[in-house]
Write a protein that holds these residues in place. Structure first.
Motif, mmCIF file in Angstrom:
data_model
loop_
_atom_site.group_PDB
_atom_site.id
_atom_site.type_symbol
_atom_site.label_atom_id
_atom_site.label_comp_id
_atom_site.label_asym_id
_atom_site.label_seq_id
_atom_site.Cartn_x
_atom_site.Cartn_y
_atom_site.Cartn_z
ATOM 1 N N PRO A 31 33.637 -29.983 -5.861
ATOM 2 C CA PRO A 31 33.637 -28.540 -6.117
ATOM 3 C C PRO A 31 32.240 -27.914 -6.136
ATOM 4 O O PRO A 31 32.102 -26.699 -6.000
ATOM 5 N N ALA A 32 31.200 -28.738 -6.287
ATOM 6 C CA ALA A 32 29.839 -28.210 -6.246
ATOM 7 C C ALA A 32 29.450 -27.787 -4.830
ATOM 8 O O ALA A 32 28.547 -26.975 -4.657
ATOM 9 N N VAL A 33 30.121 -28.325 -3.833
ATOM 10 C CA VAL A 33 29.846 -27.918 -2.440
ATOM 11 C C VAL A 33 30.542 -26.584 -2.219
ATOM 12 O O VAL A 33 31.757 -26.515 -2.081
ATOM 13 N N ARG A 34 29.745 -25.532 -2.185
ATOM 14 C CA ARG A 34 30.270 -24.172 -2.067
ATOM 15 C C ARG A 34 30.451 -23.738 -0.627
ATOM 16 O O ARG A 34 30.989 -22.683 -0.356
ATOM 17 N N GLY A 35 29.972 -24.564 0.287
ATOM 18 C CA GLY A 35 30.127 -24.202 1.685
ATOM 19 C C GLY A 35 29.444 -25.193 2.597
ATOM 20 O O GLY A 35 28.726 -26.093 2.158
ATOM 21 N N CYS A 36 29.709 -24.994 3.879
ATOM 22 C CA CYS A 36 29.169 -25.865 4.912
ATOM 23 C C CYS A 36 28.834 -25.008 6.129
ATOM 24 O O CYS A 36 29.652 -24.190 6.553
ATOM 25 N N VAL A 37 27.644 -25.205 6.669
ATOM 26 C CA VAL A 37 27.207 -24.464 7.852
ATOM 27 C C VAL A 37 26.890 -25.466 8.957
ATOM 28 O O VAL A 37 26.131 -26.408 8.752
ATOM 29 N N SER A 38 27.479 -25.232 10.121
ATOM 30 C CA SER A 38 27.264 -26.108 11.272
ATOM 31 C C SER A 38 26.673 -25.310 12.428
ATOM 32 O O SER A 38 27.303 -24.375 12.917
ATOM 33 N N PHE A 39 25.472 -25.697 12.821
ATOM 34 C CA PHE A 39 24.876 -25.153 14.041
ATOM 35 C C PHE A 39 25.192 -26.138 15.163
ATOM 36 O O PHE A 39 24.655 -27.239 15.200
ATOM 37 N N TYR A 40 26.086 -25.775 16.033
ATOM 38 C CA TYR A 40 26.486 -26.513 17.243
ATOM 39 C C TYR A 40 26.715 -28.005 17.005
ATOM 40 O O TYR A 40 26.267 -28.856 17.751
ATOM 41 N N GLY A 41 27.481 -28.320 15.964
ATOM 42 C CA GLY A 41 27.765 -29.718 15.652
ATOM 43 C C GLY A 41 28.941 -30.271 16.445
ATOM 44 O O GLY A 41 29.927 -29.587 16.663
ATOM 45 N N PRO A 42 28.848 -31.527 16.864
ATOM 46 C CA PRO A 42 29.990 -32.180 17.527
ATOM 47 C C PRO A 42 30.993 -32.633 16.455
ATOM 48 O O PRO A 42 30.743 -33.603 15.748
ATOM 49 N N GLN A 43 32.093 -31.929 16.315
ATOM 50 C CA GLN A 43 33.009 -32.171 15.205
ATOM 51 C C GLN A 43 34.186 -33.082 15.536
ATOM 52 O O GLN A 43 35.012 -33.343 14.676
ATOM 53 N N ASP A 44 34.282 -33.543 16.768
ATOM 54 C CA ASP A 44 35.344 -34.483 17.153
ATOM 55 C C ASP A 44 34.693 -35.596 17.963
ATOM 56 O O ASP A 44 34.446 -35.460 19.157
ATOM 57 N N LEU A 45 34.400 -36.703 17.294
ATOM 58 C CA LEU A 45 33.667 -37.773 17.972
ATOM 59 C C LEU A 45 34.544 -38.594 18.907
ATOM 60 O O LEU A 45 34.028 -39.241 19.819
ATOM 61 N N PHE A 46 35.855 -38.545 18.742
ATOM 62 C CA PHE A 46 36.743 -39.149 19.748
ATOM 63 C C PHE A 46 36.599 -38.382 21.069
ATOM 64 O O PHE A 46 36.473 -38.969 22.137
ATOM 65 N N PHE A 47 36.607 -37.055 20.964
ATOM 66 C CA PHE A 47 36.422 -36.192 22.137
ATOM 67 C C PHE A 47 35.045 -36.437 22.749
ATOM 68 O O PHE A 47 34.910 -36.589 23.964
ATOM 69 N N PRO A 107 31.015 -29.157 23.100
ATOM 70 C CA PRO A 107 31.732 -27.989 23.618
ATOM 71 C C PRO A 107 32.376 -27.137 22.525
ATOM 72 O O PRO A 107 32.795 -27.655 21.475
ATOM 73 N N LEU A 108 32.454 -25.855 22.785
ATOM 74 C CA LEU A 108 33.000 -24.878 21.850
ATOM 75 C C LEU A 108 34.400 -25.260 21.375
ATOM 76 O O LEU A 108 34.769 -24.968 20.234
ATOM 77 N N ILE A 109 35.172 -25.938 22.189
ATOM 78 C CA ILE A 109 36.531 -26.323 21.799
ATOM 79 C C ILE A 109 36.521 -27.164 20.522
ATOM 80 O O ILE A 109 37.457 -27.102 19.720
ATOM 81 N N MET A 110 35.460 -27.931 20.294
ATOM 82 C CA MET A 110 35.381 -28.718 19.057
ATOM 83 C C MET A 110 35.367 -27.806 17.835
ATOM 84 O O MET A 110 36.086 -28.044 16.860
ATOM 85 N N ALA A 111 34.559 -26.770 17.865
ATOM 86 C CA ALA A 111 34.486 -25.826 16.749
ATOM 87 C C ALA A 111 35.789 -25.046 16.627
ATOM 88 O O ALA A 111 36.292 -24.829 15.522
ATOM 89 N N SER A 112 36.354 -24.650 17.753
ATOM 90 C CA SER A 112 37.618 -23.910 17.733
ATOM 91 C C SER A 112 38.727 -24.746 17.111
ATOM 92 O O SER A 112 39.551 -24.233 16.346
#
Length: 159
Positions: A31-47, A107-112
């Protein structure tokens, strides 16, 4: 001593650092993590692994195998635990994803796809003319306008 409130912080990263920040924030469920900011992160490593090319400048194929300890068919749990996309759900902290439409490394699809899985507060800022690492250099005023108020809303304590 530094005046940091350990009960109100936001994790932030760019590129691989964003992948780590998002996966950590979503997996910790602190609960101490109030947020997360990602600048162009690869969020699906299988992809990322499926479309990795040995010929790219980073040799993403080798990079992912070294980082995660092998291929997905052998160490799939490593790919899953490092993929914010798979960890995103209704209990994930508020998230701000900043991504360039022209990004071919993450690719943007990861963030989407992350946005689809998040049930809580989440925003996706798409930079139409930015590729992967050019995002923070192209139109810095725009990303500062997106990030500044977003961070303040989650970390500022009114007096």
């Amino acid at each position: 001593q530094l005046g940091i409130d350990a009960t109100r912080f936001v994790v932030l990263g760019r590129s691989a650092g964003a992948q780590i920040a998002v996966a950590s924030a979503y997996a910790l469920r602190d609960p101490a993590v109030r947020g997360c900011v990602s600048f162009y992160g690869p969020q699906d490593l299988f992809f990322a692994r499926r479309y990795a090319a040995e010929s790219d400048v980073l040799d993403s194929f080798r990079l992912l195998r070294n980082y995660l300890g092998g291929d997905p068919d052998v160490v799939g749990e490593n790919y899953a635990s490092a993929s914010g996309y798979l960890l995103a759900d209704a209990s994930s902290p508020p998230t701000l994803l900043l991504h360039g439409r022209l990004d071919t490394r993450a690719p943007l699809i990861m963030a989407s796809n992350v946005m689809v899985r998040l049930a809580g507060p989440a925003e996706l800022a798409v930079f139409e003319t930015a590729a992967h690492e050019s995002l923070h250099r192209r139109d810095p005023a725009r990303w500062q306008e997106a990030v500044g108020p977003w961070l303040e809303k989650r970390t500022f304590t009114p007096k």
